[in-house]
Design a protein around this motif. Structure first.
Motif, PDB file in Angstrom:
ATOM      1  N   ALA A  93      -5.913  -2.558  -9.501  1.00  0.00           N
ATOM      2  CA  ALA A  93      -4.780  -1.933 -10.141  1.00  0.00           C
ATOM      3  C   ALA A  93      -5.219  -0.304 -10.025  1.00  0.00           C
ATOM      4  O   ALA A  93      -4.271   0.490  -9.569  1.00  0.00           O
ATOM      5  N   ARG A  94      -6.673   0.074  -9.925  1.00  0.00           N
ATOM      6  CA  ARG A  94      -6.957   1.605  -9.845  1.00  0.00           C
ATOM      7  C   ARG A  94      -6.344   1.957  -8.254  1.00  0.00           C
ATOM      8  O   ARG A  94      -5.928   2.923  -8.272  1.00  0.00           O
ATOM      9  N   TRP A  95      -6.697   1.032  -7.395  1.00  0.00           N
ATOM     10  CA  TRP A  95      -6.378   1.262  -5.882  1.00  0.00           C
ATOM     11  C   TRP A  95      -4.849   1.516  -5.580  1.00  0.00           C
ATOM     12  O   TRP A  95      -4.339   2.291  -5.099  1.00  0.00           O
ATOM     13  N   PHE A  96      -4.364   0.330  -6.247  1.00  0.00           N
ATOM     14  CA  PHE A  96      -2.682   0.491  -6.265  1.00  0.00           C
ATOM     15  C   PHE A  96      -2.122   1.705  -6.771  1.00  0.00           C
ATOM     16  O   PHE A  96      -0.974   2.211  -6.331  1.00  0.00           O
ATOM     17  N   HIS A  97      -2.469   2.038  -7.980  1.00  0.00           N
ATOM     18  CA  HIS A  97      -2.178   3.407  -8.609  1.00  0.00           C
ATOM     19  C   HIS A  97      -2.472   4.566  -7.708  1.00  0.00           C
ATOM     20  O   HIS A  97      -1.470   5.368  -7.283  1.00  0.00           O
ATOM     21  N   ALA A  98      -3.573   4.498  -7.176  1.00  0.00           N
ATOM     22  CA  ALA A  98      -3.912   5.834  -6.269  1.00  0.00           C
ATOM     23  C   ALA A  98      -3.228   5.795  -4.904  1.00  0.00           C
ATOM     24  O   ALA A  98      -2.896   6.874  -4.431  1.00  0.00           O
ATOM     25  N   ALA A  99      -2.483   4.591  -4.620  1.00  0.00           N
ATOM     26  CA  ALA A  99      -1.955   4.663  -3.455  1.00  0.00           C
ATOM     27  C   ALA A  99      -0.629   5.337  -3.708  1.00  0.00           C
ATOM     28  O   ALA A  99       0.060   5.684  -2.527  1.00  0.00           O
ATOM     29  N   GLY A 100      -0.109   5.519  -4.776  1.00  0.00           N
ATOM     30  CA  GLY A 100       1.068   6.008  -5.125  1.00  0.00           C
ATOM     31  C   GLY A 100       1.079   7.499  -5.440  1.00  0.00           C
ATOM     32  O   GLY A 100       2.295   7.884  -6.174  1.00  0.00           O
ATOM     33  N   LEU A 101       0.062   8.044  -5.527  1.00  0.00           N
ATOM     34  CA  LEU A 101      -0.159   9.483  -5.711  1.00  0.00           C
ATOM     35  C   LEU A 101       0.789  10.320  -4.967  1.00  0.00           C
ATOM     36  O   LEU A 101       1.179  11.456  -5.778  1.00  0.00           O
ATOM     37  N   LEU A 102       1.115  10.367  -3.940  1.00  0.00           N
ATOM     38  CA  LEU A 102       1.942  11.272  -2.967  1.00  0.00           C
ATOM     39  C   LEU A 102       3.274  11.154  -3.218  1.00  0.00           C
ATOM     40  O   LEU A 102       3.953  10.034  -3.550  1.00  0.00           O
ATOM     41  N   PRO A 103       4.161  12.202  -3.077  1.00  0.00           N
ATOM     42  CA  PRO A 103       5.513  12.137  -3.082  1.00  0.00           C
ATOM     43  C   PRO A 103       6.038  11.670  -1.458  1.00  0.00           C
ATOM     44  O   PRO A 103       6.738  12.243  -0.978  1.00  0.00           O
ATOM     45  N   HIS A 104       5.666  10.418  -1.398  1.00  0.00           N
ATOM     46  CA  HIS A 104       6.027   9.716  -0.207  1.00  0.00           C
ATOM     47  C   HIS A 104       7.605   9.386  -0.247  1.00  0.00           C
ATOM     48  O   HIS A 104       8.063   9.216  -1.222  1.00  0.00           O
ATOM     49  N   PRO A 105       8.184   9.788   0.811  1.00  0.00           N
ATOM     50  CA  PRO A 105       9.659   9.440   1.202  1.00  0.00           C
ATOM     51  C   PRO A 105       9.953   7.918   0.721  1.00  0.00           C
ATOM     52  O   PRO A 105      11.353   7.885   0.395  1.00  0.00           O
ATOM     53  N   ASP A 106       9.072   6.812   0.848  1.00  0.00           N
ATOM     54  CA  ASP A 106       9.559   5.573   0.760  1.00  0.00           C
ATOM     55  C   ASP A 106       9.539   5.245  -0.765  1.00  0.00           C
ATOM     56  O   ASP A 106       8.449   4.689  -1.076  1.00  0.00           O
TER      57      ASP A 106
ATOM     58  N   ALA B 292      -3.372   0.988  -0.680  1.00  0.00           N
ATOM     59  CA  ALA B 292      -3.010  -0.464  -0.977  1.00  0.00           C
ATOM     60  C   ALA B 292      -3.572  -1.371  -0.421  1.00  0.00           C
ATOM     61  O   ALA B 292      -3.737  -2.567  -0.963  1.00  0.00           O
ATOM     62  N   ALA B 293      -4.085  -1.332   0.924  1.00  0.00           N
ATOM     63  CA  ALA B 293      -4.984  -2.300   1.494  1.00  0.00           C
ATOM     64  C   ALA B 293      -6.264  -2.499   0.564  1.00  0.00           C
ATOM     65  O   ALA B 293      -6.565  -3.611   0.597  1.00  0.00           O
ATOM     66  N   ALA B 294      -6.896  -1.529   0.320  1.00  0.00           N
ATOM     67  CA  ALA B 294      -8.025  -1.825  -0.478  1.00  0.00           C
ATOM     68  C   ALA B 294      -7.773  -2.432  -1.982  1.00  0.00           C
ATOM     69  O   ALA B 294      -8.380  -3.337  -2.256  1.00  0.00           O
ATOM     70  N   GLY B 295      -6.354  -2.032  -2.552  1.00  0.00           N
ATOM     71  CA  GLY B 295      -5.971  -3.009  -3.574  1.00  0.00           C
ATOM     72  C   GLY B 295      -5.948  -4.321  -3.454  1.00  0.00           C
ATOM     73  O   GLY B 295      -6.281  -5.119  -4.177  1.00  0.00           O
ATOM     74  N   ARG B 296      -5.350  -4.693  -2.108  1.00  0.00           N
ATOM     75  CA  ARG B 296      -5.079  -6.042  -1.904  1.00  0.00           C
ATOM     76  C   ARG B 296      -6.228  -6.883  -1.562  1.00  0.00           C
ATOM     77  O   ARG B 296      -6.496  -8.095  -2.108  1.00  0.00           O
ATOM     78  N   ARG B 297      -7.363  -6.072  -0.995  1.00  0.00           N
ATOM     79  CA  ARG B 297      -8.860  -6.811  -0.824  1.00  0.00           C
ATOM     80  C   ARG B 297      -9.187  -7.098  -1.950  1.00  0.00           C
ATOM     81  O   ARG B 297      -9.711  -8.077  -2.465  1.00  0.00           O
ATOM     82  N   TYR B 298      -9.139  -6.147  -3.235  1.00  0.00           N
ATOM     83  CA  TYR B 298      -9.638  -6.384  -4.265  1.00  0.00           C
ATOM     84  C   TYR B 298      -9.030  -7.598  -5.236  1.00  0.00           C
ATOM     85  O   TYR B 298      -9.358  -8.419  -5.944  1.00  0.00           O
TER      86      TYR B 298
END
Length: 349
Positions: A79-92, A49-55
Motif C-alpha cells: 500500500a505504501r509503495w502504490f501510494h508513493a507511485a502516485g505522488l507526481l502530477p503525472h499526465p496519465d 508500482a512495480a515495487a508495490g506489486r512485488r510486495y
C-alpha cells in the motif's frame, strides 16, 4: 512542458522525497534501489508500482500458506509503495486512479489480517479506515481524524497512526475530496470542515469509541484543513497541524505545486481560485480549542506562508518548532512524533 520534464529535477526530487519516504515507512535502502535506475520522472510511477506489486505478490503467497503476519505486513508495505507511485502530477490520471485503488485495496487486505476490528468508514466526500487501539477504557477510545494533504492519501501516515494507537487513541485516516481514492472523481475542497463533520457523523454509534473526545490532525495542506475544522466543528476538542500552510500565494508557488493543483482542481482557473481561499488570516483568532502547530525550521516552500503565524494568532495554540525538520519532518521523527502523540493523548484524557 510538464514539470516532469524540467532539466535536472530528477535527482533533486529523489533527494527531497527521501525523508517523506522514511516518514511513510518505506525502507530507505529499497527506496535507493528503486530510484537509482530512473532516467526521467516519467518513469517514477511504474518503478514504484512495480515495487508495490512485488510486495503484493509476496503477501498473496504468504496468505495462501497461512503466514498471516507476513502477509499482512507485506500488504501494508505494498500500500505504501502504490501510494508513493502516485505522488507526481503525472499526465496519465487514469493510471494514477488505479494506483490509488491498488493502495486502498492493499491496505484493506492488510487490516483484514492484522487488525480484524478495523472498519471501512465512508460517506459523502470521504472514505477511510477506522482503527481501534488494543485497549480502551470503559467509556471507549477517543478518536483522532487524520487528514492528508495536496498529493497525499490515508495510506501515507502509518507511523503517526501507530503512535496514536499505542497511546490508546482510535484513528480514522481519511481521503477527502481530491485525495487518494477520491482524486479521480472530485476536486480539492477548501471548506474541509464539512468533510470532517460528516466523518464524525459516521462514527456515531460505533462500538468502542467515545464520540465526546475527538481531535483532528492535518499534514501539509491537510494542516489548513485541520485548522479550518478546528474553527468550525464544535465536536472537536483538540487539533494538530503538521507543516500546514497559513496562506498560499499562487504567483510564488513552485511549478510542482501549481501543476499538481491544476490537475486535481481541473483547470488553472479553478486551481488559482482554490489557492486564493487557503488563508487563515481571518480565521486564526476564532480557533479557541487546544491547538498544536508543528513546524520544521527547514521547511521553506516558495509561495507558502508557514503556519507559525497561526501559532501566534490562535488564542490557545502552542508551537512545536524543530529547527532541523523539513516539510512533514521526515528528517526529525523522534523530535516531534512522540511529543505530538502524547499531547493529543493528554488533551483527550
Amino acid at each position: 512542458m510538464s514539470v516532469l520534464d524540467t532539466p535536472g529535477l530528477l535527482p533533486a526530487f529523489i533527494a527531497e522525497n527521501r525523508p517523506r519516504a522514511h516518514g511513510a515507512g518505506l525502507d530507505l535502502y529499497e527506496y535507493a534501489r528503486v530510484t537509482a535506475p530512473l532516467t526521467s520522472l516519467h518513469e517514477w510511477p511504474a518503478a514504484f508500482a512495480a515495487a508495490g506489486r512485488r510486495y503484493r505478490a509476496e503477501a498473496e503467497r504468504a496468505e495462501a500458506e497461512g503466514r498471516t503476519v507476513t502477509a499482512g505486513t507485506s500488504y501494508r508495505t505494498a500500500a505504501r509503495w502504490f501510494h508513493a507511485a502516485g505522488l507526481l502530477p503525472h499526465p496519465d490520471r487514469a493510471a494514477a486512479a488505479r494506483l490509488a485503488a491498488d493502495a486502498d485495496e492493499a491496505m484493506r487486505r492488510a487490516l483484514a489480517l492484522l487488525e480484524p476490528t478495523a472498519e471501512r468508514v465512508a460517506g459523502e466526500g470521504f472514505a477511510g479506515w477506522l482503527r481501534r487501539p488494543a485497549r480502551a477504557g470503559e467509556a471507549g477510545a477517543p478518536v483522532v481524524v487524520v487528514v492528508p494533504g495536496m498529493d497525499s492519501a490515508k495510506e501515507e501516515f502509518h507511523v503517526l497512526a501507530e503512535a496514536l494507537l499505542a497511546r490508546g487513541l482510535a484513528v480514522l485516516a481519511i481521503d477527502g475530496p481530491g485525495q487518494g481514492v477520491l482524486a479521480a472523481t472530485s476536486a480539492p475542497e477548501p471548506d474541509y470542515h464539512h468533510v470532517v463533520g460528516r466523518a464524525l457523523d459516521a462514527l456515531a454509534g460505533r462500538d468502542g469509541l467515545d464520540p465526546a473526545r475527538t481531535a483532528v490532525v492535518g499534514l501539509s495542506l491537510g494542516g489548513y484543513y485541520a485548522a479550518k475544522a478546528a474553527a468550525h466543528e464544535p465536536r472537536l476538542h483538540a487539533a494538530v497541524t503538521v507543516s500546514g500552510p497559513y496562506r498560499l500565494d499562487w504567483d510564488g508557488l513552485v511549478p510542482f505545486v501549481t501543476e499538481t493543483l491544476t490537475q486535481r482542481c481541473g483547470s488553472p482557473e479553478a486551481a488559482r481560485a482554490f489557492a486564493a481561499r487557503i488563508d487563515l488570516t481571518a480565521l486564526a483568532p476564532t480557533i479557541t480549542l487546544p491547538l498544536l502547530v508543528v513546524e520544521g525550521g527547514e521547511d521553506r516552500i516558495p509561495g507558502v506562508t508557514a503556519a507559525t503565524a497561526l501559532a501566534s494568532r490562535a488564542p490557545n495554540a502552542e508551537l512545536l518548532l524543530v529547527p532541523h525538520g523539513n516539510h512533514l519532518l521526515g528528517t526529525a521523527l523522534p523530535d516531534w512524533l512522540p511529543t505530538t502523540a502524547d499531547w493529543l493523548a493528554t488533551r483527550l484524557g
